[in-house]
Write a protein that holds these residues in place. Sequence first.
Motif, PDB file in Angstrom:
ATOM      1  N   GLU A 101     -72.051  36.225 -47.618  1.00 46.02           N
ATOM      2  CA  GLU A 101     -71.722  37.213 -46.585  1.00 46.02           C
ATOM      3  C   GLU A 101     -70.229  37.435 -46.422  1.00 46.02           C
ATOM      4  OE1 GLU A 101     -73.649  36.353 -42.945  1.00 46.02           O
ATOM      5  OE2 GLU A 101     -75.666  36.550 -43.788  1.00 46.02           O
ATOM      6  N   ARG A 102     -69.481  37.009 -47.423  1.00 50.06           N
ATOM      7  CA  ARG A 102     -68.046  37.267 -47.379  1.00 50.06           C
ATOM      8  C   ARG A 102     -67.758  38.581 -48.094  1.00 50.06           C
ATOM      9  NH1 ARG A 102     -64.628  32.697 -46.512  1.00 50.06           N
ATOM     10  NH2 ARG A 102     -65.881  30.946 -45.840  1.00 50.06           N
ATOM     11  N   VAL A 103     -66.605  39.129 -47.789  1.00 45.47           N
ATOM     12  CA  VAL A 103     -66.211  40.389 -48.395  1.00 45.47           C
ATOM     13  C   VAL A 103     -64.749  40.269 -48.795  1.00 45.47           C
ATOM     14  CG1 VAL A 103     -65.753  42.821 -47.906  1.00 45.47           C
ATOM     15  CG2 VAL A 103     -67.880  41.799 -47.128  1.00 45.47           C
ATOM     16  N   ALA A 104     -64.440  40.746 -50.004  1.00 46.37           N
ATOM     17  CA  ALA A 104     -63.042  40.772 -50.447  1.00 46.37           C
ATOM     18  C   ALA A 104     -62.449  42.125 -50.091  1.00 46.37           C
ATOM     19  CB  ALA A 104     -62.962  40.534 -51.948  1.00 46.37           C
ATOM     20  N   LEU A 105     -61.459  42.113 -49.206  1.00 46.08           N
ATOM     21  CA  LEU A 105     -60.831  43.345 -48.744  1.00 46.08           C
ATOM     22  C   LEU A 105     -59.481  43.510 -49.426  1.00 46.08           C
ATOM     23  CD1 LEU A 105     -61.456  42.955 -44.908  1.00 46.08           C
ATOM     24  CD2 LEU A 105     -62.816  44.271 -46.536  1.00 46.08           C
ATOM     25  N   THR A 106     -59.280  44.665 -50.030  1.00 44.95           N
ATOM     26  CA  THR A 106     -57.961  44.989 -50.554  1.00 44.95           C
ATOM     27  C   THR A 106     -57.281  45.884 -49.521  1.00 44.95           C
ATOM     28  OG1 THR A 106     -58.824  44.896 -52.779  1.00 44.95           O
ATOM     29  CG2 THR A 106     -56.687  45.935 -52.501  1.00 44.95           C
ATOM     30  N   LEU A 107     -56.117  45.442 -49.064  1.00 39.92           N
ATOM     31  CA  LEU A 107     -55.425  46.159 -47.994  1.00 39.92           C
ATOM     32  C   LEU A 107     -54.099  46.714 -48.501  1.00 39.92           C
ATOM     33  CD1 LEU A 107     -55.902  43.738 -44.954  1.00 39.92           C
ATOM     34  CD2 LEU A 107     -57.452  45.475 -45.840  1.00 39.92           C
ATOM     35  N   GLN A 108     -53.681  47.782 -47.860  1.00 38.37           N
ATOM     36  CA  GLN A 108     -52.381  48.362 -48.189  1.00 38.37           C
ATOM     37  C   GLN A 108     -51.777  48.981 -46.940  1.00 38.37           C
ATOM     38  OE1 GLN A 108     -52.392  51.065 -51.513  1.00 38.37           O
ATOM     39  NE2 GLN A 108     -50.296  51.701 -51.190  1.00 38.37           N
ATOM     40  N   GLY A 109     -50.517  48.696 -46.702  1.00 41.97           N
ATOM     41  CA  GLY A 109     -49.811  49.319 -45.591  1.00 41.97           C
ATOM     42  C   GLY A 109     -49.571  50.783 -45.899  1.00 41.97           C
ATOM     43  N   ASP A 110     -49.666  51.636 -44.884  1.00 40.04           N
ATOM     44  CA  ASP A 110     -49.457  53.066 -45.122  1.00 40.04           C
ATOM     45  C   ASP A 110     -48.062  53.346 -45.668  1.00 40.04           C
ATOM     46  OD1 ASP A 110     -51.969  53.425 -44.229  1.00 40.04           O
ATOM     47  OD2 ASP A 110     -51.474  54.651 -42.476  1.00 40.04           O
ATOM     48  N   GLU A 118     -52.815  39.983 -52.886  1.00 39.16           N
ATOM     49  CA  GLU A 118     -54.104  39.331 -53.072  1.00 39.16           C
ATOM     50  C   GLU A 118     -55.146  39.973 -52.161  1.00 39.16           C
ATOM     51  OE1 GLU A 118     -54.570  35.866 -54.522  1.00 39.16           O
ATOM     52  OE2 GLU A 118     -52.728  36.273 -55.619  1.00 39.16           O
ATOM     53  N   PRO A 119     -56.381  40.135 -52.645  1.00 36.99           N
ATOM     54  CA  PRO A 119     -57.426  40.573 -51.724  1.00 36.99           C
ATOM     55  C   PRO A 119     -57.704  39.458 -50.707  1.00 36.99           C
ATOM     56  CG  PRO A 119     -58.167  40.613 -54.018  1.00 36.99           C
ATOM     57  CD  PRO A 119     -56.871  39.885 -53.991  1.00 36.99           C
ATOM     58  N   TYR A 120     -58.140  39.859 -49.537  1.00 37.80           N
ATOM     59  CA  TYR A 120     -58.446  38.874 -48.505  1.00 37.80           C
ATOM     60  C   TYR A 120     -59.959  38.678 -48.480  1.00 37.80           C
ATOM     61  CZ  TYR A 120     -53.788  40.397 -47.107  1.00 37.80           C
ATOM     62  OH  TYR A 120     -52.456  40.709 -47.098  1.00 37.80           O
TER      63      TYR A 120
END
Lengths: 333, 219
Positions: A101-110, A118-120
């Motif tokens: 039930e985990r999810v790898a989130l790729t984030l980017q600042g606008d 790194e993905p979280y």
Amino acid sequence: MTTRGAMDREVVGRTGHGLLTVGAVLGTLCLIAAVICLVLGVRPLIFLSGSMSPTIPAGSVGFVHEVAATDVEVGDIVSVHDVSGHRVTHRVIDVVPAADERVALTLQGDANDVPDAEPYVVRSADRLIADVPWLGHPISWLSTPLGLVVLGAVAAGVIGFTFRRSGERGGRHLRLGGLPAVAATVALVITTQPTSAYFSDSGMVRSDTVATHGVTSQAQPLCQNVDGILVLGNIARMTWQHVDARYEYAWQLINASTGAVASSGTVGAGVPSGGTVTLDISTGLIGLNTNYNVVVRARLVSSSTWIAPTTTTTPVRRVSILVIGAAFRCGHT
Amino acid sequence: MGRHVAKRRWFGHGRTRALLSLGIVLVLGVSGTYAYWTDSATVNGGTITSGTLDLTAGPTSGSEQLRGQGGTWTYTALALADMIPNESVSRTIVVRNSGSAPLTFNLTAASTTNALTSGNSGLRVQIYDQSTAATQTGTPAAGNRSGGCTGGTLTLTADVSTTPSANLYATAPTLQTGQTRSLCVRVWLNSAAPNSLQSNPTAHSTQIVLNVSAQQAIS
């Protein structure tokens, strides 16, 4: 003088009342906000940097609500902790479900042109639901040592004013009407956490061409018959232009009919660039008439495994007069 | 008038308003202070950083080539054409924080092609951290070009390929605004490089890529 003193007091009194009213309104709003936050499970965050600008400038206060990671969608602005425990609030650009039930989130600042390194991988995330520009500045300032001192002084002053002797009643009388509000505020601590919303920048330093040398073969050697004293020193002399100062040449004298290597060696090392390389093929006194080929291959002096892909082949022959007095001549019989 | 007086009794009373004012102090103060406590080791609760983050790099301090967000700087002096095994080139790269906030940076090395990749006997990149100078001797004609790095610590040795190497630093160092860090990059063709890497009959050519990444430092 007396009149002017009374006017001063009047002005001070009006200003004080005005400030008090503004303070009371803001204080009430703060209390209401605190209650709403606690009831709805909303948590405020201070944006310490502007990597989400222009959407959310530095110094904003954002309000987040915890959701399951599986509910997070691309385009959401979420707040997560990175591996070193810092809170990062950026926009989701990719969601990849992971195990458990985990999810790898790729984030980017606008404001960033690259995603975070790194993905979280998270089970839950704090989704941003609202933000207020500028509000983070006073909150942030109040947590500096100077801010804490000022805060303490103001609080002490206000408390002193509240519990001052009542002139009207002529006795020491505690006004308890406002106390529940204070107590509620103390109880309803908002945990405003700093969030980094990292700025990032990545660039590339690129070298110019890094390329290897290609080992090239020498030109087809020139073969000349060189006569010695009588017939005894007659030799076949091969010459060619030196290809590269870094080269030497490995040669083999190969029996044209059997393929056996009769002799071999190396020439050319140390010859200046553009000079002439000379290879003399000679023989001992005894030998039969035989055809040979001289195979020459260019290679590096310093790394002899680096060889030219092609070789040159020059035909030569041994010529003997009744077995003895053998000589080498160019070409086959 | 009567209603006005009644209203004054509740809200208009100085003490009540004072107590309500205290609400601001408590909510803002306690929340801000709480933030300060929770992350006091890593986050200075009083610092809000707006402004820019810009890591620049150049051959010397003061000549920044890699400016602004992203970008590519082709360092033409960092090149080694017509090389034979055991030849090398060394050049200095000065990384600078040209933004207005402290940053941490790191770097990986790669090559644009695998043309010169051959296990641990192909093209190799070495980076000396905080080296003071890069030296260069030899000539291409003699096949004895040799680059060296003066001072500093050999921090990264990478047999480069299109897959980026490990990070230069295990812990990314912090650069304050305006601060620089000098790196010496040495590109070396292994002395044991196999014949298959030479450019005859097929040209073997690549470019070294140093991916520099900066992140805002939380101090």
